[in-house]
Design a protein around this motif. Structure first.
Motif, PDB file in Angstrom:
ATOM      1  N   MET B   1      39.896  81.639  31.227  1.00 39.83           N
ATOM      2  CA  MET B   1      38.804  81.966  30.301  1.00 39.83           C
ATOM      3  C   MET B   1      38.437  80.719  29.484  1.00 39.83           C
ATOM      4  N   ILE B   2      37.155  80.470  29.392  1.00 38.96           N
ATOM      5  CA  ILE B   2      36.654  79.371  28.566  1.00 38.96           C
ATOM      6  C   ILE B   2      35.657  79.957  27.575  1.00 38.96           C
ATOM      7  N   ARG B   3      35.723  79.503  26.353  1.00 37.16           N
ATOM      8  CA  ARG B   3      34.726  79.929  25.374  1.00 37.16           C
ATOM      9  C   ARG B   3      33.980  78.698  24.861  1.00 37.16           C
ATOM     10  N   ILE B   4      32.672  78.753  24.952  1.00 33.52           N
ATOM     11  CA  ILE B   4      31.873  77.649  24.439  1.00 33.52           C
ATOM     12  C   ILE B   4      30.978  78.148  23.310  1.00 33.52           C
ATOM     13  N   ALA B   5      30.908  77.358  22.270  1.00 32.05           N
ATOM     14  CA  ALA B   5      29.985  77.639  21.172  1.00 32.05           C
ATOM     15  C   ALA B   5      28.709  76.859  21.420  1.00 32.05           C
ATOM     16  N   ALA B   6      27.589  77.403  20.980  1.00 37.96           N
ATOM     17  CA  ALA B   6      26.316  76.723  21.207  1.00 37.96           C
ATOM     18  C   ALA B   6      25.315  77.051  20.108  1.00 37.96           C
ATOM     19  N   VAL B   7      24.515  76.031  19.786  1.00 41.58           N
ATOM     20  CA  VAL B   7      23.405  76.187  18.844  1.00 41.58           C
ATOM     21  C   VAL B   7      22.422  75.065  19.157  1.00 41.58           C
ATOM     22  N   ASP B  32      36.229  76.589  22.633  1.00 42.25           N
ATOM     23  CA  ASP B  32      36.910  75.396  23.129  1.00 42.25           C
ATOM     24  C   ASP B  32      36.027  74.149  23.076  1.00 42.25           C
ATOM     25  N   ALA B  33      34.752  74.336  22.886  1.00 41.89           N
ATOM     26  CA  ALA B  33      33.820  73.205  22.837  1.00 41.89           C
ATOM     27  C   ALA B  33      32.545  73.675  22.148  1.00 41.89           C
ATOM     28  N   LEU B  34      31.769  72.719  21.653  1.00 43.90           N
ATOM     29  CA  LEU B  34      30.478  73.020  21.021  1.00 43.90           C
ATOM     30  C   LEU B  34      29.384  72.272  21.769  1.00 43.90           C
ATOM     31  N   LEU B  35      28.372  73.014  22.210  1.00 43.52           N
ATOM     32  CA  LEU B  35      27.210  72.427  22.879  1.00 43.52           C
ATOM     33  C   LEU B  35      26.001  72.586  21.965  1.00 43.52           C
ATOM     34  N   GLY B  88      32.133  59.941  18.681  1.00 46.29           N
ATOM     35  CA  GLY B  88      32.875  60.732  19.658  1.00 46.29           C
ATOM     36  C   GLY B  88      32.113  61.894  20.237  1.00 46.29           C
ATOM     37  N   ILE B  89      30.822  61.958  19.953  1.00 49.99           N
ATOM     38  CA  ILE B  89      29.979  63.040  20.473  1.00 49.99           C
ATOM     39  C   ILE B  89      29.380  62.593  21.809  1.00 49.99           C
ATOM     40  N   THR B  90      29.417  63.463  22.802  1.00 49.79           N
ATOM     41  CA  THR B  90      28.873  63.142  24.125  1.00 49.79           C
ATOM     42  C   THR B  90      27.390  63.498  24.163  1.00 49.79           C
ATOM     43  N   VAL B  91      26.558  62.507  24.446  1.00 48.52           N
ATOM     44  CA  VAL B  91      25.111  62.712  24.520  1.00 48.52           C
ATOM     45  C   VAL B  91      24.692  62.639  25.985  1.00 48.52           C
ATOM     46  N   LEU B  92      24.094  63.716  26.484  1.00 49.12           N
ATOM     47  CA  LEU B  92      23.694  63.774  27.891  1.00 49.12           C
ATOM     48  C   LEU B  92      22.183  63.611  28.029  1.00 49.12           C
ATOM     49  N   GLU B  93      21.781  62.749  28.948  1.00 48.71           N
ATOM     50  CA  GLU B  93      20.368  62.647  29.335  1.00 48.71           C
ATOM     51  C   GLU B  93      20.348  62.260  30.809  1.00 48.71           C
ATOM     52  N   GLY B  94      20.329  63.258  31.653  1.00 48.02           N
ATOM     53  CA  GLY B  94      20.393  63.011  33.087  1.00 48.02           C
ATOM     54  C   GLY B  94      21.802  62.711  33.564  1.00 48.02           C
ATOM     55  N   GLU B  95      22.782  63.171  32.807  1.00 45.26           N
ATOM     56  CA  GLU B  95      24.182  62.946  33.170  1.00 45.26           C
ATOM     57  C   GLU B  95      24.946  64.263  33.049  1.00 45.26           C
ATOM     58  N   ALA B  96      26.192  64.209  33.539  1.00 44.17           N
ATOM     59  CA  ALA B  96      27.079  65.358  33.391  1.00 44.17           C
ATOM     60  C   ALA B  96      28.404  64.879  32.817  1.00 44.17           C
ATOM     61  N   THR B  97      29.092  65.791  32.174  1.00 42.00           N
ATOM     62  CA  THR B  97      30.431  65.507  31.690  1.00 42.00           C
ATOM     63  C   THR B  97      31.331  66.674  32.100  1.00 42.00           C
ATOM     64  N   VAL B  98      32.601  66.404  32.270  1.00 43.14           N
ATOM     65  CA  VAL B  98      33.555  67.444  32.658  1.00 43.14           C
ATOM     66  C   VAL B  98      34.620  67.556  31.572  1.00 43.14           C
ATOM     67  N   LEU B  99      34.833  68.773  31.094  1.00 42.43           N
ATOM     68  CA  LEU B  99      35.880  69.039  30.110  1.00 42.43           C
ATOM     69  C   LEU B  99      36.991  69.827  30.791  1.00 42.43           C
ATOM     70  N   GLU B 100      38.229  69.400  30.594  1.00 43.04           N
ATOM     71  CA  GLU B 100      39.395  70.128  31.110  1.00 43.04           C
ATOM     72  C   GLU B 100      39.848  71.080  30.011  1.00 43.04           C
ATOM     73  N   LEU B 101      39.678  72.388  30.261  1.00 43.47           N
ATOM     74  CA  LEU B 101      39.979  73.387  29.233  1.00 43.47           C
ATOM     75  C   LEU B 101      40.840  74.491  29.833  1.00 43.47           C
ATOM     76  N   HIS B 102      42.018  74.675  29.297  1.00 43.04           N
ATOM     77  CA  HIS B 102      42.922  75.736  29.749  1.00 43.04           C
ATOM     78  C   HIS B 102      43.121  75.717  31.260  1.00 43.04           C
ATOM     79  N   GLY B 103      43.214  74.550  31.818  1.00 45.13           N
ATOM     80  CA  GLY B 103      43.433  74.453  33.254  1.00 45.13           C
ATOM     81  C   GLY B 103      42.173  74.623  34.090  1.00 45.13           C
ATOM     82  N   HIS B 104      41.027  74.794  33.435  1.00 45.60           N
ATOM     83  CA  HIS B 104      39.753  74.913  34.144  1.00 45.60           C
ATOM     84  C   HIS B 104      38.918  73.660  33.903  1.00 45.60           C
TER      85      HIS B 104
END
Lengths: 83, 247
Positions: B1-7, B32-35, B88-104
């Motif tokens: 299970m992954i939980r993401i916060a977003a605003v 587990d993360a904020l988008l 330390g904030i990841t800014v995406l513009e035509g890119e992807a990032t991968v977060l390792e969260l709880h084994g996922h």
């Protein structure tokens, strides 16, 4: 001559709302018989007050009613499961 | 299970400092993360970016963002990005990032996006140079989103944009401005990938929930739409905390 509450005035106010200083694209302007109602939400009371002040200064003979709210910023109490 | 916060659309400047922070301090207990779906600042200045970092930085969970149209207003988007990245904030513009969260592995691909409209009421890549540049910009950005989404191998994939990929989440906005709030090309890009969720902002008077034509859930997380500091979404559910899940 008093300012007409017409669509040109509405457009001019929308233009003022989106200029460099105010920069609010989410404010609604509704014309009533004798006044204008501003709606929508902003992020602070200072922003709301600045919007009303600047419109009042630009159009001193137009009655403005400010119904702009401040968006709440409390933590959520629920989780949505995506499926 | 992954939980993401977003605003999205938090439009931070000095006058917003402290408004979100109490809720953000609780965020690591809820997600587990904020988008953040763009419009981080009011006018896109470096000073406002610093205010954003003060308010949204140092949370103890990864923060991943795209910029919005407000963040381009002062033509300082590169410097704004530097301020965010340095914090330390990841800014995406035509890119992807991968977060390792709880084994996922959670993949997030992002672009700002652009306007253009939706089926039956959209701009065409035809006519004046200015019109072709407008629609051409939309098409290039959508292609970059699709490539970014396809660039990662993950357990759950999220598309993060500022502009809307579907009209469903614009309901409440005047129909006449839909073409300035999003475009079908973003939805088509998302549907060409195994995305599990698409998040966007920009439409302050829009609606919260929709789906792409291909069935991907879409959520408009613009702050005036969700009316709280952030929403929390649960992906890869293998166990559910019933006390927190909406009935």
């Amino acid at each position: 001559m008093s300012t007409q509450l017409d669509e040109y005035l509405e457009a001019e106010i929308q233009s003022l709302l989106t200029d460099g200083r105010i920069a609010e694209l989410g404010i609604t302007v509704n014309r009533r018989e004798h006044h204008l109602v501003l709606g929508g939400e902003v992020e602070s009371t200072q922003r709301r007050d600045a919007i009303c002040l600047q419109i009042n200064e630009r159009f001193p003979d137009v009655q403005i009613v400010c119904d702009i709210g401040i968006t709440r910023a409390q933590a959520p109490s629920e989780v949505e499961e995506i499926s | 299970m992954i939980r993401i916060a977003a605003v999205g659309d938090v439009h931070v400047d000095k006058d917003v400092l402290g408004r979100f922070r109490p809720a953000l301090e609780e965020l690591p207990d809820r997600a587990d993360a904020l988008l953040i779906a763009g419009d981080l600042t009011r006018h896109g200045t470096v000073d406002e970016a610093r205010c954003f970092v003060t308010e949204f930085g140092g949370l103890g969970v990864p923060v991943v963002v795209v910029l919005g149209n407000h963040d381009h207003q002062s033509d300082q988007q590169a410097r704004v990005t530097d301020v965010l990245t340095d914090a330390g904030i990841t800014v995406l513009e035509g890119e992807a990032t991968v977060l390792e969260l709880h084994g996922h592995r959670l993949g997030i691909a992002g672009v700002k996006g652009f306007g253009g409209g939706f089926a039956g009421a959209c701009a065409s890549n035809f006519g004046e140079r200015e019109m072709k540049e407008f629609v051409g910009t939309t098409e290039v950005i959508a292609q970059r989103l699709e490539a970014a989404l396809m660039s990662v191998q993950v357990d759950a994939l999220v598309a993060l944009t500022h502009y809307a990929p579907v009209p469903d989440t614009l309901v409440g906005e005047p129909l006449e401005i839909y073409a300035f709030l999003g475009c079908y090309q973003l939805g088509r890009a998302i549907d060409a990938t195994p995305a599990a969720l698409a998040l966007h902002g920009h439409a302050h008077h829009g609606s919260e929930r929709g789906r792409t034509p291909g069935g991907v859930p879409v959520r408009n997380v613009a702050h005036p739409v969700i009316k709280q500091a952030y929403n929390v979404y649960q992906l890869l559910s293998d166990s559910v905390d019933s006390a927190l899940v909406a009935n």
